[in-house]
Design a protein around this motif. Sequence first.
Motif, PDB file in Angstrom:
ATOM      1  N   LYS A  86      24.301   8.254  61.246  1.00 14.02           N
ATOM      2  CA  LYS A  86      25.194   7.606  61.851  1.00 14.02           C
ATOM      3  C   LYS A  86      25.311   6.118  61.545  1.00 14.02           C
ATOM      4  CE  LYS A  86      25.557   9.939  66.185  1.00 14.02           C
ATOM      5  NZ  LYS A  86      25.560   9.928  67.796  1.00 14.02           N
ATOM      6  N   ALA A  87      23.969   5.366  61.101  1.00 16.19           N
ATOM      7  CA  ALA A  87      24.024   4.299  60.605  1.00 16.19           C
ATOM      8  C   ALA A  87      24.575   3.972  59.394  1.00 16.19           C
ATOM      9  CB  ALA A  87      22.498   3.843  60.706  1.00 16.19           C
ATOM     10  N   ILE A  88      24.547   5.014  58.578  1.00 20.77           N
ATOM     11  CA  ILE A  88      25.296   5.195  57.188  1.00 20.77           C
ATOM     12  C   ILE A  88      26.319   5.103  57.338  1.00 20.77           C
ATOM     13  CG2 ILE A  88      25.366   6.446  55.090  1.00 20.77           C
ATOM     14  CD1 ILE A  88      22.282   7.134  55.284  1.00 20.77           C
ATOM     15  N   LEU A  89      27.005   5.924  58.331  1.00 17.45           N
ATOM     16  CA  LEU A  89      28.520   6.152  58.329  1.00 17.45           C
ATOM     17  C   LEU A  89      29.224   4.944  58.854  1.00 17.45           C
ATOM     18  CD1 LEU A  89      28.803   9.886  59.949  1.00 17.45           C
ATOM     19  CD2 LEU A  89      29.546   9.148  57.628  1.00 17.45           C
ATOM     20  N   LYS A  90      28.473   4.176  59.540  1.00 17.50           N
ATOM     21  CA  LYS A  90      29.170   2.867  60.183  1.00 17.50           C
ATOM     22  C   LYS A  90      28.849   1.643  59.501  1.00 17.50           C
ATOM     23  CE  LYS A  90      28.873   4.734  65.006  1.00 17.50           C
ATOM     24  NZ  LYS A  90      28.132   4.176  66.523  1.00 17.50           N
ATOM     25  N   SER A  91      27.997   1.870  58.309  1.00 18.26           N
ATOM     26  CA  SER A  91      27.465   0.558  57.459  1.00 18.26           C
ATOM     27  C   SER A  91      28.762   0.122  56.462  1.00 18.26           C
ATOM     28  CB  SER A  91      26.326   0.746  56.831  1.00 18.26           C
ATOM     29  OG  SER A  91      25.835  -0.250  55.923  1.00 18.26           O
ATOM     30  N   GLU A  92      29.232  -1.003  56.589  1.00 20.55           N
ATOM     31  CA  GLU A  92      30.271  -1.676  55.725  1.00 20.55           C
ATOM     32  C   GLU A  92      29.777  -1.679  54.330  1.00 20.55           C
ATOM     33  OE1 GLU A  92      32.993  -4.553  56.925  1.00 20.55           O
ATOM     34  OE2 GLU A  92      32.664  -4.146  59.159  1.00 20.55           O
ATOM     35  N   VAL A  93      28.194  -1.817  54.224  1.00 25.62           N
ATOM     36  CA  VAL A  93      27.698  -1.990  53.082  1.00 25.62           C
ATOM     37  C   VAL A  93      28.132  -0.948  51.616  1.00 25.62           C
ATOM     38  CG1 VAL A  93      25.470  -1.852  51.737  1.00 25.62           C
ATOM     39  CG2 VAL A  93      25.618  -3.101  53.840  1.00 25.62           C
ATOM     40  N   TYR A  94      28.551   0.064  52.140  1.00 27.54           N
ATOM     41  CA  TYR A  94      28.984   1.279  51.064  1.00 27.54           C
ATOM     42  C   TYR A  94      30.415   1.078  50.779  1.00 27.54           C
ATOM     43  CZ  TYR A  94      24.848   3.465  52.740  1.00 27.54           C
ATOM     44  OH  TYR A  94      23.419   3.722  52.970  1.00 27.54           O
ATOM     45  N   ILE A  95      31.272   0.019  51.243  1.00 23.35           N
ATOM     46  CA  ILE A  95      32.517  -0.359  50.927  1.00 23.35           C
ATOM     47  C   ILE A  95      32.484  -1.572  49.977  1.00 23.35           C
ATOM     48  CG2 ILE A  95      33.857   1.325  52.485  1.00 23.35           C
ATOM     49  CD1 ILE A  95      34.525  -1.175  54.048  1.00 23.35           C
ATOM     50  N   GLY A  96      31.299  -2.186  50.099  1.00 29.41           N
ATOM     51  CA  GLY A  96      31.385  -3.318  49.266  1.00 29.41           C
ATOM     52  C   GLY A  96      31.109  -4.782  50.086  1.00 29.41           C
ATOM     53  N   ASN A  97      31.037  -4.527  51.183  1.00 25.61           N
ATOM     54  CA  ASN A  97      30.947  -5.682  52.053  1.00 25.61           C
ATOM     55  C   ASN A  97      29.585  -6.082  52.467  1.00 25.61           C
ATOM     56  OD1 ASN A  97      33.883  -5.518  52.235  1.00 25.61           O
ATOM     57  ND2 ASN A  97      34.133  -5.026  54.204  1.00 25.61           N
ATOM     58  N   SER A  98      29.418  -7.364  52.870  1.00 31.76           N
ATOM     59  CA  SER A  98      28.039  -7.770  53.529  1.00 31.76           C
ATOM     60  C   SER A  98      28.401  -8.271  54.707  1.00 31.76           C
ATOM     61  CB  SER A  98      27.478  -8.829  52.699  1.00 31.76           C
ATOM     62  OG  SER A  98      27.035  -8.321  51.293  1.00 31.76           O
ATOM     63  N   VAL A  99      27.561  -7.768  56.059  1.00 29.25           N
ATOM     64  CA  VAL A  99      27.821  -8.261  57.392  1.00 29.25           C
ATOM     65  C   VAL A  99      26.531  -9.053  57.812  1.00 29.25           C
ATOM     66  CG1 VAL A  99      28.426  -7.651  59.543  1.00 29.25           C
ATOM     67  CG2 VAL A  99      29.440  -6.295  57.699  1.00 29.25           C
ATOM     68  N   HIS A 100      26.625 -10.304  58.320  1.00 27.55           N
ATOM     69  CA  HIS A 100      25.517 -10.894  58.356  1.00 27.55           C
ATOM     70  C   HIS A 100      25.648 -11.386  59.871  1.00 27.55           C
ATOM     71  CE1 HIS A 100      24.570 -11.508  54.274  1.00 27.55           C
ATOM     72  NE2 HIS A 100      26.107 -11.532  54.028  1.00 27.55           N
ATOM     73  N   ASN A 101      24.580 -11.928  60.566  1.00 24.49           N
ATOM     74  CA  ASN A 101      24.400 -12.496  62.092  1.00 24.49           C
ATOM     75  C   ASN A 101      24.984 -11.411  62.964  1.00 24.49           C
ATOM     76  OD1 ASN A 101      23.822 -14.444  63.477  1.00 24.49           O
ATOM     77  ND2 ASN A 101      26.111 -14.816  63.914  1.00 24.49           N
ATOM     78  N   MET A 102      24.469 -10.211  62.702  1.00 21.26           N
ATOM     79  CA  MET A 102      24.425  -9.003  63.703  1.00 21.26           C
ATOM     80  C   MET A 102      23.550  -9.058  64.825  1.00 21.26           C
ATOM     81  SD  MET A 102      25.538  -6.136  60.663  1.00 21.26           S
ATOM     82  CE  MET A 102      25.099  -4.819  61.803  1.00 21.26           C
ATOM     83  N   GLN A 103      22.460  -9.476  64.389  1.00 21.48           N
ATOM     84  CA  GLN A 103      21.503  -9.538  65.562  1.00 21.48           C
ATOM     85  C   GLN A 103      20.576 -10.901  65.439  1.00 21.48           C
ATOM     86  OE1 GLN A 103      19.158  -6.095  64.996  1.00 21.48           O
ATOM     87  NE2 GLN A 103      17.996  -6.644  63.237  1.00 21.48           N
ATOM     88  N   SER A 104      20.099 -11.279  66.457  1.00 24.96           N
ATOM     89  CA  SER A 104      19.137 -12.429  66.567  1.00 24.96           C
ATOM     90  C   SER A 104      17.857 -11.913  67.594  1.00 24.96           C
ATOM     91  CB  SER A 104      19.797 -13.654  66.917  1.00 24.96           C
ATOM     92  OG  SER A 104      20.371 -13.616  68.191  1.00 24.96           O
TER      93      SER A 104
END
Length: 157
Positions: free
Chosen positions: A62-80
């Motif tokens: 599920k984590a892989i299916l939802k991760s935008e890393v696989y389409i070439g994006n980087s997502v930051h500041n998701m947690q703190s």
Amino acid sequence: MRMWCQLFLYHINGSAKITKVLREEKVPTASWLNFTRYGTFAHIFEGKPESKRYEWTIAHVKAILKSEVYIGNSVHNMQSTVSFKSKKKVRKPESEWFRVENTHEPIIDKEVFYRVQEQIKSRRRQTKEKATPIFAGLVKCADCGWSMRFVMWYKKS
């Protein structure tokens, strides 16, 4: 690359079936690859049977299916963290995330990725009678956020 495209296209079967396919085809987990390359996760793999290398979980898939890393994006500041004294992590709302597109070469076509995201949002379980409850997946608990479950009670007489 081909395997990951198949993984995303398999999603019509659900995460549990994808997990089963990965285990049957003996695809090594990311943690196993890190162990073989860098020696990390030694406490998990040293002295364990070979089957431990292929122990995919539904949560991994599920984590892989939802991760935008696989389409070439980087997502930051998701947690703190709660505070600088605590190591407890808290997930931030999506409105506070920083998304940088096209930071690296994608593995999955964006069209396929977004189609899978729509399937994930609209996915509902069927009952044993092959009926889909009309509110399943739509009504959420105000406290925990989990979806409403449909249960039928049969009284034996």
